[in-house]
Design a protein around this motif. Structure first.
Motif, short mmCIF file in Angstrom:
data_model
loop_
_atom_site.label_atom_id
_atom_site.label_comp_id
_atom_site.label_asym_id
_atom_site.label_seq_id
_atom_site.Cartn_x
_atom_site.Cartn_y
_atom_site.Cartn_z
N ALA A 154 -18.14 99.31 42.42
CA ALA A 154 -17.85 98.65 43.69
C ALA A 154 -18.41 97.23 43.71
CB ALA A 154 -18.43 99.47 44.85
N LEU A 155 -19.62 97.06 43.20
CA LEU A 155 -20.21 95.73 43.17
C LEU A 155 -19.45 94.80 42.23
CD1 LEU A 155 -24.01 96.68 43.19
CD2 LEU A 155 -22.66 95.71 45.08
N ALA A 156 -18.94 95.35 41.13
CA ALA A 156 -18.13 94.54 40.22
C ALA A 156 -16.85 94.07 40.90
CB ALA A 156 -17.80 95.33 38.95
N LEU A 157 -16.23 94.96 41.69
CA LEU A 157 -15.03 94.57 42.44
C LEU A 157 -15.36 93.46 43.44
CD1 LEU A 157 -13.29 97.99 43.22
CD2 LEU A 157 -12.60 96.28 41.54
N LEU A 158 -16.47 93.60 44.14
CA LEU A 158 -16.86 92.57 45.10
C LEU A 158 -17.14 91.24 44.39
CD1 LEU A 158 -19.10 94.35 47.75
CD2 LEU A 158 -16.73 93.60 47.96
N GLY A 159 -17.67 91.33 43.19
CA GLY A 159 -17.88 90.11 42.42
C GLY A 159 -16.56 89.41 42.12
N GLN A 160 -15.53 90.20 41.79
CA GLN A 160 -14.20 89.63 41.58
C GLN A 160 -13.68 88.96 42.84
OE1 GLN A 160 -11.15 92.15 39.79
NE2 GLN A 160 -12.75 93.53 39.09
N VAL A 161 -13.87 89.65 43.97
CA VAL A 161 -13.38 89.13 45.25
C VAL A 161 -14.04 87.80 45.56
CG1 VAL A 161 -13.30 89.54 47.73
CG2 VAL A 161 -12.79 91.40 46.15
N LEU A 162 -15.35 87.75 45.42
CA LEU A 162 -16.07 86.52 45.73
C LEU A 162 -15.64 85.39 44.79
CD1 LEU A 162 -18.25 85.44 47.63
CD2 LEU A 162 -19.94 85.95 45.86
N MET A 247 -20.33 103.91 48.79
CA MET A 247 -21.15 103.82 47.58
C MET A 247 -22.10 102.63 47.66
SD MET A 247 -20.57 106.30 45.46
CE MET A 247 -20.60 107.25 46.99
N MET A 248 -21.61 101.50 48.14
CA MET A 248 -22.47 100.31 48.23
C MET A 248 -23.57 100.49 49.27
SD MET A 248 -19.85 97.12 47.73
CE MET A 248 -18.61 97.75 48.85
N ALA A 249 -23.22 101.16 50.37
CA ALA A 249 -24.20 101.37 51.42
C ALA A 249 -25.28 102.35 50.98
CB ALA A 249 -23.52 101.90 52.67
#
Length: 250
Positions: A154-162, A247-249
């Motif tokens: 999930a954090l890797a996906l958010l990194g892509q988004v950012l 998962m992130m929470a």
């Protein structure tokens, strides 16, 4: 109403880092020798290597063994030998990768001894020292290997988004605006206030508030698009978003 001269108009939507789904990249890599498919697959491996490494470490492997196993698994993916049998209808892309990794780990000893430290094969570019430093910051008391993998996924996906969002602002010549507003992407985060950022940018507090609202909307939209690239059925997007947020929470 804001005008373009305010400097807070949302940038035009960029092309993004991926223009196809992760599944289509995998299938194309399994069925052709296309340089574009191979490059896209290498990009996917570069994006998701750390969740895989963290999973292997949490399974009880030491730092060097986890490095070798992750390296060997990703090299096997890049060889594209089994992608012709991949079936996107059987699950989410993260599930496909994790199932493949588990299968690999079950029969890894001979493969890793042949590939240890690369075995003469090209080494994927990931920083093993950084990987271990990141892993040492992971909570050790409650996250199972599977939950750790999914959290880091999930954090890797958010990194892509950012990264995509920053790219869009940069292409629109609004990199400074992005850097000032990014602290507001998550409500309640950061010490800066709208008034402080407004003074820094020479704008009104209301203009900054509207710009933050637009940035959050675009961030959410890109998050949804990125999730959609990892599932086979568009109907799964909302459930996947909720699950990964959980998962992130956690």
């Amino acid at each position: 109403m804001d005008t373009p001269s305010d400097g807070v108009e949302p940038p035009a939507k960029g092309s993004g880092l991926f223009t196809t789904t992760h599944w289509s990249v995998v299938l194309a890599a399994g069925l052709s020798e296309s340089p574009q498919a191979a490059q896209a697959l290498e990009t996917l491996c570069g994006t998701y290597w750390y969740p895989l490494y963290a999973y292997v470490r949490r399974r009880g492997h030491g730092h060097e063994d986890a490095q070798d196993l992750t390296q060997a698994f990703l090299l096997q993916l890049l060889e594209r030998k089994s992608f012709g049998r991949a079936d996107p209808g059987k699950g989410r892309f993260r599930s496909f990768l994790l199932a493949g990794l588990n299968y690999f780990l079950a029969d890894a000893r001979d493969r890793v001894s042949a590939q240890k430290r690369g075995g003469g094969q090209p080494i994927l570019s990931f920083d093993a020292q950084t990987a271990e430093q990141r892993y040492r910051l992971e909570p050790v008391d409650y996250l199972s290997p599977d939950r750790l993998f999914e959290r880091q996924w999930a954090l890797a996906l958010l990194g892509q988004v950012l990264a995509r969002l920053e790219e869009e602002y940069r292409e629109a010549g609004k990199d400074r605006l992005f850097q000032q507003l990014r602290v507001f992407l998550v409500a309640g985060r950061g010490e800066a206030t709208y008034a402080q950022v407004a003074a820094e940018l020479g704008l009104s507090g209301e203009a900054v508030k509207k710009a933050v609202h637009r940035m959050r909307q675009r961030y959410y939209s890109l998050f949804r698009e990125t999730i959609a690239q990892t599932v086979a059925d568009p109907a799964e997007v909302a459930d996947e978003m909720r699950y990964l947020c959980t998962m992130m929470a956690g």
